[in-house]
Write a protein that holds these residues in place. Sequence first.
Motif, mmCIF file in Angstrom:
data_model
loop_
_atom_site.group_PDB
_atom_site.id
_atom_site.type_symbol
_atom_site.label_atom_id
_atom_site.label_comp_id
_atom_site.label_asym_id
_atom_site.label_seq_id
_atom_site.Cartn_x
_atom_site.Cartn_y
_atom_site.Cartn_z
ATOM 1 N N ILE A 395 0.834 -1.310 0.102
ATOM 2 C CA ILE A 395 -0.053 -0.071 0.113
ATOM 3 C C ILE A 395 0.618 1.265 0.160
ATOM 4 N N ASN A 396 1.886 1.214 0.534
ATOM 5 C CA ASN A 396 2.818 2.232 0.421
ATOM 6 C C ASN A 396 3.231 2.989 -0.742
ATOM 7 N N TYR A 397 3.278 2.177 -1.740
ATOM 8 C CA TYR A 397 3.478 2.885 -2.957
ATOM 9 C C TYR A 397 2.474 3.735 -3.584
ATOM 10 N N ASN A 398 1.204 3.182 -4.029
ATOM 11 C CA ASN A 398 0.136 3.882 -4.388
ATOM 12 C C ASN A 398 -0.561 4.569 -3.531
ATOM 13 N N TYR A 399 -0.830 3.986 -2.301
ATOM 14 C CA TYR A 399 -1.676 4.960 -1.360
ATOM 15 C C TYR A 399 -0.739 5.993 -0.654
ATOM 16 N N GLY A 400 0.612 5.600 -0.418
ATOM 17 C CA GLY A 400 1.163 6.530 0.026
ATOM 18 C C GLY A 400 1.537 7.746 -0.952
ATOM 19 N N LYS A 401 1.689 7.566 -2.248
ATOM 20 C CA LYS A 401 1.759 8.692 -3.314
ATOM 21 C C LYS A 401 0.646 9.669 -3.272
ATOM 22 N N ASP A 402 -0.646 8.916 -2.935
ATOM 23 C CA ASP A 402 -1.893 9.683 -3.024
ATOM 24 C C ASP A 402 -1.826 10.399 -1.864
ATOM 25 N N LEU A 403 -1.467 10.089 -0.807
ATOM 26 C CA LEU A 403 -1.450 10.843 0.428
ATOM 27 C C LEU A 403 -0.569 11.783 0.375
ATOM 28 N N VAL A 404 0.707 11.797 -0.002
ATOM 29 C CA VAL A 404 1.791 12.818 -0.258
ATOM 30 C C VAL A 404 1.227 14.000 -1.094
ATOM 31 N N ARG A 405 0.651 13.281 -2.127
ATOM 32 C CA ARG A 405 0.452 14.441 -3.219
ATOM 33 C C ARG A 405 -0.843 15.282 -2.659
ATOM 34 N N LYS A 406 -1.935 14.921 -1.893
ATOM 35 C CA LYS A 406 -2.983 15.689 -1.208
ATOM 36 C C LYS A 406 -2.265 16.564 -0.269
ATOM 37 N N TYR A 407 -1.414 15.978 0.491
ATOM 38 C CA TYR A 407 -0.614 16.807 1.504
ATOM 39 C C TYR A 407 0.200 17.864 0.870
ATOM 40 N N ILE A 408 0.821 17.862 -0.193
ATOM 41 C CA ILE A 408 1.760 18.678 -0.829
ATOM 42 C C ILE A 408 0.850 19.885 -1.507
ATOM 43 N N GLU A 409 -0.215 19.280 -2.324
ATOM 44 C CA GLU A 409 -1.144 20.179 -3.018
ATOM 45 C C GLU A 409 -2.269 20.900 -2.066
ATOM 46 N N GLY A 410 -2.426 20.338 -0.862
ATOM 47 C CA GLY A 410 -3.345 21.202 0.336
ATOM 48 C C GLY A 410 -2.309 22.250 0.693
ATOM 49 N N ARG A 411 -1.178 22.472 0.690
ATOM 50 C CA ARG A 411 -0.333 23.298 1.071
ATOM 51 C C ARG A 411 0.311 24.459 0.379
ATOM 52 N N GLY A 412 -0.595 24.386 -1.044
ATOM 53 C CA GLY A 412 -0.307 24.932 -2.121
ATOM 54 C C GLY A 412 0.710 24.571 -3.169
ATOM 55 N N GLY A 413 1.185 23.398 -2.962
ATOM 56 C CA GLY A 413 2.405 22.966 -3.995
ATOM 57 C C GLY A 413 1.683 22.235 -5.366
ATOM 58 N N THR A 414 0.933 23.126 -5.863
ATOM 59 C CA THR A 414 0.390 22.530 -7.188
ATOM 60 C C THR A 414 1.161 22.498 -8.294
ATOM 61 N N ALA A 415 0.768 21.744 -9.388
ATOM 62 C CA ALA A 415 1.410 21.655 -10.644
ATOM 63 C C ALA A 415 1.666 23.208 -11.041
#
Length: 439
Positions: A395-415
């Motif tokens: 689970i760490n690969y795909n779910y981990g990636k999704d959690l990290v993306r949501k965290y980064i983007e939630g702090r303004g780190g969008t594309a």
Amino acid sequence: MPNLRLAVWGFAAGLACFTTAGLAPRRGAAGDQDVMAKIAHEYVRLVLALGQHDKDYVDAYYGPADIKHEAEQAKLTLDAIGTAVAEVSVKLKGTPASGDELSRLRHQYLETQLAAMSARVRMLKGERLSFDDESKALYDSVAPTYPESHFQDVLDRLDKRFPGSGPLTDRFDAWRRPFVIPREKLDTVFQAAIGACRERTLAHVTLPAGEHFTVEYVTNKSWSGYNWYQGGFRSLIQVNTDLPIYIDRAIDLACHEGYPGHHVYNALLEQHLVKERGWTEFTVYPLFSPQSLIAEGTANYGIEVAFPGHERVDFEKSRLFPLAGLDPARAAEYYEVMALVDQVSYAGNEAARKYLNGQITREAAAAWLERYAMMPHDRAMQRVTFFDQYRSYVINYNYGKDLVRKYIEGRGGTADHPARRWQEFAGLLSSPRLPSGLR
């Protein structure tokens, strides 16, 4: 193929030494720091002690040799380790989580890592957990569950993309075969990919002076790539050549294992938490722990941070495809299809969940991967072997990636804000933050 080094980049016996009196806190911040240092020491020793019962548990250690010697000499039983973990956890909970944000995150880190260590001890003693209970206990997370219809919707679209007779997986595999990197060109392609990943990372992240890693090509592994962090800002990265390596794996592995993935994550933790703050607990990395979700999630998300949008296709078309002797005109086509295939990535989790919960056999798990994850038979069997060895770690690969993306983007780190995305990403890599801290 034998391991071939090709390139360099860039406890005293028993529990007597750990007592409540030994950790009696003094008043004030200095006293709390002293207690935390002793807790960290004991945490490291217990991780190393557990590693004597589980060969995969200690992924990396570059801390003081005397702590390793203590653990080796003590030869603690699983019962003794479990008791000591419980005692350290009680002492930690009685120590205030004070100081700056990193200090508070450190306290949470140790508390959560100790809980996961306790669960791993129970598992080694024979306790059986369901897939989701295991992932929650070890990785502080439970991945979402998807029905077969979720994957079938994607497969129906792929079926239209690859019309014809025979299993869809076979048709897809035949289409993908021209994108295999010839064995004699592997290192050339990988070195070019590593160089590009490093250049892009250095443009946004300050790395410790002298950091580098060595690449080896190996066989007979259940994984496709592995980073063995060795301390001193050095890594050994191994690439498994058991199965054909497709062109997309060059950037994937160079980013995931190297820049800005595992190598950078470990180097920044060593620089900022070990050397600058003296936090000994970060000199050891227990694989079956919540830290792994951060490690794998950031390593996978780091690929799109380093190569956002069309930049990856543009780079591979102009650089990697020609080096591999592949047709650059097909680069865009290849990644359009692979983006669709990526939408069935959670099929691997479902196969592991069913298999490890005892709902299907090993052969049925491989067949499930062939049908829903688009894996040819040999790759599906390799993946089931991974399930056997690492279990709910998947689970760490795909779910981990999704959690990290949501965290980064939630702090303004969008594309749309790449500089902010790199800033937030580097900040996460340099911190003790764990999965529960991403939500």
